[in-house]
Write an enzyme that holds these catalytic residues in place. Structure first.
Site: not given
Lengths: 358, 626
Positions: B383, B370, B325, B364
């Site tokens: 997210c 989310h 991420s 996710d």
């Protein structure tokens, strides 16, 4: 004994015999009176003369016919040595055939000029461009392979032998000038592609002082030896440079320094004259030769012998860089003595068979 | 031969004879010059050489230059030299080597390795050079030999300088070490520059700055008697010491970072965004370079090689990790740059995403998703679905073109050798390997998975570009080269890469604000280090699925359950308004970026910015952790 019958050229034979005799004394002195080394040198000389005698019996026509095969065999052996080097992860020059070890690069000193003479004899004179190109490839490939071994000195001699054939074979001046121009342009380019350490080594070749503990030391010590000999020399067995171990390689590459120290200017001049005489005799044999193959080959072999001793003496007297070429006939050790004698055998064959034919 | 026409034959003969004459003339000229040279040496300069020959009791002896020191930014010594006693033999002065070795063996202990190494040198080195028989003599052994020295011809007791790394394993991965020159190296080095030298830089700075550190070998011309014994020194060309390297590294910060990682495997890069100066360069576990200097024994070396934690791998430079991420820090900016893209428009995140013709579900990290998130929330909460969609909208080519200026997929140009490039994948990249690009790969590239790989150094460098308003500096370890004698200083000027092309530079400010909220908003994934910080931090957490590290195939073989855990990542810079430091932290199999990696970065920032590590880092509930 009729030397002519044995296919020996009397003049050349006695000159060589003289050189061989002198070399025994010099090796004895340079090796610090090492009798076994001197005997070893004697054995090599004897082997050399036997090879000479043998080769001299082979008719030039047969040599000519064999040329491509000898060249092919030489290439195969060179490849074998390189392959063994790759497998063994190290430099490799020798091929061990069980009983004898020998250096295939030595064969190329003869095989390259034989091959090129054979090839050029089969075309127009002066040679056409494609023949020149192919000849160049045939001398450059073995030369590069020998450099890889790495043996700069032998590669230089092989390349030189090929160049002499091309030049004598009538390489046009135009082409020569163009080639020289290309080299002049390409040199800086190639320089840029060398590794740093390679550049350093080339620079040290031309400027020995840059390495006062290595090649510089050799050059300086060898010049001291030659210079201190003076006009008359210090006398046989009196070379202080060699005996006190200041001169490295005194019985091999630098043996001329010992000779010049002990026999002075008079001795050195005489020795240079004998060597020059041998070359001149070889050139005369080339001049008298009747067909393209023999004259090209005889010319090239004589000139290579010149290159041989000139580069060695030049390096001992400090006018040429140190490339590791022994003084032919004189230096102790190595398999080169046999090759040199075989070359003289070829010269004698060319000379005597012509006379007999007449 | 018979079919060659007569006319040609004549022409050929004429040509050959002409050529032979040309060469004849050249030979005469060359012989003449050789004779002139002989006359010059033996008549003209005879006196000179005669004198030299008389006085020729001169031998050159190489003098070893001290190697340059390596110091940190505050002058803390990282690599130095200290004298050790060595027993050396000059072969040409020895009459009977075997009996000499035996006699020495009765005074000083010689083991088989010593003798083997000595015999090897005996074959390879010139006979007039000093060859090392034994090094590291104890004071007692040295004293014992000194007493008996007159009985040994050609044996010397020398105090030689030996490389030493006083902080042992600290920073070994950027420092590297020196070791004995081996055969391959001997083939490729400038022999003149290494006369009498035994060591050469093998790795890290020691290798990359070898030329600077080496110095120049000097020599003494020593007068000897006929047996070669030294009488006096006639001429001395002093060796020139190697230059000292001052690093931008802060040894304290380095130590702090290494301790923070502790026994875990990981890597950390901290650098100054404005200059690219590297403050800490960590790869753990570390190892002690000192045994390598005199030749590490095979058992210890095998131990290091076979250690499952692979200490010899330089994870900071060669570890290639999926950025996970953390890539969103850059793709978030890419979104702002997209034409017709509305960063405020909420996107539904149900917890999964699929690419229509295909039934495959991309999940996710948060089960249930989310909810509706805009770009800000998607970055702050990390997210995945938002970025899956963004990746599809952008397409792989656009992502690749956007990420390349940040340095992904290319060497950062740091000043040590053998840096890894990472992988910035594209359909062409796969095609070059004979493989097809699948649409799903585009999707997962959006969250930094798939073929995308980056080194910790690349991640820190990319983050520093955001800190430095779009200008990425070349990472640099050495900041000055100082001549020890004259103190002449050569400062290394920071080098900038081409500015990152943006349609609107204001977009960086928006993205940096989003990244600041990652740390400081209570929904941010790194809120655990931000809520009590005395300054503002911008950062992005990441958690990467375990893939093999470079050269790490053996990882999977010997894998324990711990080894299957995710890698924890955190990239960050601070303070946000005036960035002093950018940090990338990777903890292998550490789990979550927010809890495992971020606190280490925080500790280091406290040290750099506040000059202390006093602020306690409290770990709150892990609910927000990715």
């Amino acid at each position: 004994m009729d030397l002519q019958r044995l296919h020996l050229d009397k003049t050349l034979f006695f000159a060589l015999l003289g050189l061989a005799a002198v070399s025994l004394f010099v090796v004895y002195s340079a090796s610090a009176k090492d009798l076994s080394a001197t005997l070893g040198h004697l054995m090599r000389l004897a082997l050399g003369f036997m090879v000479l005698l043998l080769v001299a019996q082979i008719r030039p026509e047969i040599l000519e016919r064999w040329s491509p095969y000898i060249f092919g065999a030489g290439m195969v052996l060179l490849l074998a040595v390189l392959a063994m080097g790759v497998i063994g992860k190290g430099a490799q020059r020798w091929l061990n055939l069980g009983i004898v070890k020998f250096q295939p690069a030595e064969i190329m000193k003869l095989a390259v000029p034989m091959m090129l003479s054979w090839f050029l004899a089969r075309g127009d004179v002066p040679p056409r461009l494609w023949r020149l190109g192919l000849s160049f490839v045939m001398m450059a490939i073995p030369a590069v392979m020998i450099v890889k071994q790495p043996d700069l000195g032998t590669a230089l001699l092989v390349f030189g032998a090929g160049t002499f054939v091309l030049f004598l074979g009538g390489l046009r001046w135009r082409v020569i000038i163009i080639l020289l121009a290309i080299i002049a342009v390409a040199a800086p380019f190639a320089w840029g592609h060398l590794h740093d350490y390679q550049r350093q080594r080339v620079l040290t070749l031309f400027n020995p002082e840059a390495d006062p503990l290595g090649t510089g030391y050799h050059t300086i010590q060898s010049m001291i030896a030659v210079g201190s000999g003076g006009v008359y020399g210090k006398g046989w067995l009196n070379s202080s440079q060699a005996h006190l171990d200041y001169l490295p390689e005194s019985s091999t590459d630098f043996i001329f320094a010992v000779f010049a120290e002990e026999f002075g200017l008079i001795g050195s001049l005489l020795l240079v004259l004998v060597y020059t005489f041998v070359v001149a005799r070889g050139m005369l044999i080339a001049y008298l030769a009747k067909d393209t193959y023999t004259r090209l080959l005889a010319g090239s072999l004589s000139l290579t012998f010149f290159l041989y001793f000139f580069v060695n003496m030049g390096m001992v007297t400090g006018i040429l860089p140190i490339v590791g070429i022994p003084l032919p006939m004189m230096s102790y050790g190595g398999s080169s003595i046999v090759t040199v004698m075989a070359a003289f055998g070829i010269l004698m064959s060319i000379q005597t068979h012509r006379k007999i034919a007449e | 031969m018979l079919n060659i026409p007569i006319k040609d034959h004549f022409r050929e003969t004429r040509l050959f004879n002409a050529r032979l004459s040309v060469i004849g003339v050249i030979i005469l000229i060359l012989i003449f010059s050789l004779l002139l040279r002989l006359i010059y040496l033996q008549v003209w300069a005879h006196r000179h050489y005669e004198t030299l020959s008389q006085a020729n009791r001169i031998k050159p002896i190489p003098l070893q230059p001290p190697r340059g020191l390596i110091l940190d930014r505050n002058g803390v010594i990282l690599a130095q030299n200290y004298p050790v006693y060595t027993l050396e033999i000059i072969p040409e002065q020895v009459d009977d080597m075997n009996s000499l070795l035996e006699e020495i063996g009765q005074v000083v202990k010689l083991n088989d390795t010593d003798l083997k190494n000595f015999r090897k040198q005996l074959r390879e080195r010139p006979r007039f050079e000093n060859l090392v028989l034994r090094s590291h003599l104890t004071e007692e052994e040295a004293a014992r030999f000194a007493v008996k020295r007159p009985y040994f011809n050609g044996v010397e007791l020398e105090a030689r300088l030996r490389r030493h790394y006083p902080l042992t394993g600290l920073g070994v991965h950027f420092l590297g070490y020196v070791g004995r020159i081996n055969e391959q190296e001997a083939e490729h080095l400038d022999k003149a520059a290494y006369r009498g030298m035994e060591h050469i830089g093998k790795l890290g700075l020691e290798a990359s700055y070898e030329k600077v550190l080496l110095g120049r070998v000097g020599f003494e011309n020593v007068e000897t008697n006929a047996h070669g014994r030294s009488l006096r020194i006639l001429e001395r060309i002093a060796p020139v010491a190697g230059k000292n390297l001052y690093l931008s590294i802060d040894a304290k910060l380095q130590a702090l970072a290494e301790q923070a990682l502790g026994q875990r495997r990981g890597a950390i890069i901290a650098l100054e965004p404005a200059t690219g100066a590297i403050l800490a360069f960590v790869s753990t576990p570390t190892y002690d370079p000192n045994p390598f200097v005199s030749g590490i024994d095979p058992t210890s070396y095998q131990g290091l090689l076979n250690d499952p934690n692979k200490p010899l791998i330089n994870r900071a430079l060669n570890g290639q990790y999926a950025p996970g991420s953390t890539i969103k820090a850059f793709l978030g900016l890419a979104a702002l740059e997209l034409d017709g893209f509305d960063p405020n428009r909420p996107v539904a995140c149900p917890g999964w995403f699929s690419l229509p013709p295909n039934a495959h579900l991309f999940r996710d990290w948060k089960k249930g998703g989310h909810g509706a998130v805009n770009l800000h929330d998607a970055v702050v909460q990390s997210c995945d679905v938002y970025f899956y969609k963004l990746a599809v909208t952008m397409n792989i080519e656009a992502m690749k073109n956007f990420l390349a200026p940040f340095g992904f997929g290319a060497k950062t140009g740091v000043d040590i050798f053998n840096e890894s490039e990472g992988i910035l994948p594209s359909p062409e990249w796969k095609a070059a390997r004979g493989q097809r690009w699948y649409p799903g790969e585009t999707v997962i590239t959006g969250i930094g998975q798939g073929s995308l790989l980056a080194t910790p150094l690349q991640l820190a460098s990319a983050m520093s570009a955001l800190a430095n308003h779009g200008i990425r500096m070349k990472p640099q370890l050495v900041h000055a080269i100082v001549d020890a004698k004259t103190q002449a200083t050569q400062n290394i000027t920071p080098e900038a890469y081409a500015e990152i092309p943006l349609k609107d530079k204001h977009h960086i400010d928006i993205e940096v604000q989003n990244l600041t909220d990652v740390v400081h908003s209570n929904r941010g994934t790194a809120y655990g280090i931000g809520y009590n910080a005395a300054y503002k931090i911008a950062g992005k957490t990441g958690t990467a699925q375990v893939k093999s590290v470079a050269q790490g195939q053996s990882y999977s073989e010997k894998a324990t359950p711990e080894r299957y855990r995710d890698h924890a990542l955190f990239i960050s810079f601070a303070p946000v308004n005036d960035p002093k430091v950018a940090i990338a932290v990777i903890v292998e199999n550490g789990g979550h970026g927010g809890s495992a990696a971020a606190p280490i970065a925080r500790k280091m920032m406290d040290h750099v910015i506040l000059g202390s590590e006093s602020t306690p880092v409290v770990k709150p509930a892990e609910e927000n952790d990715e």
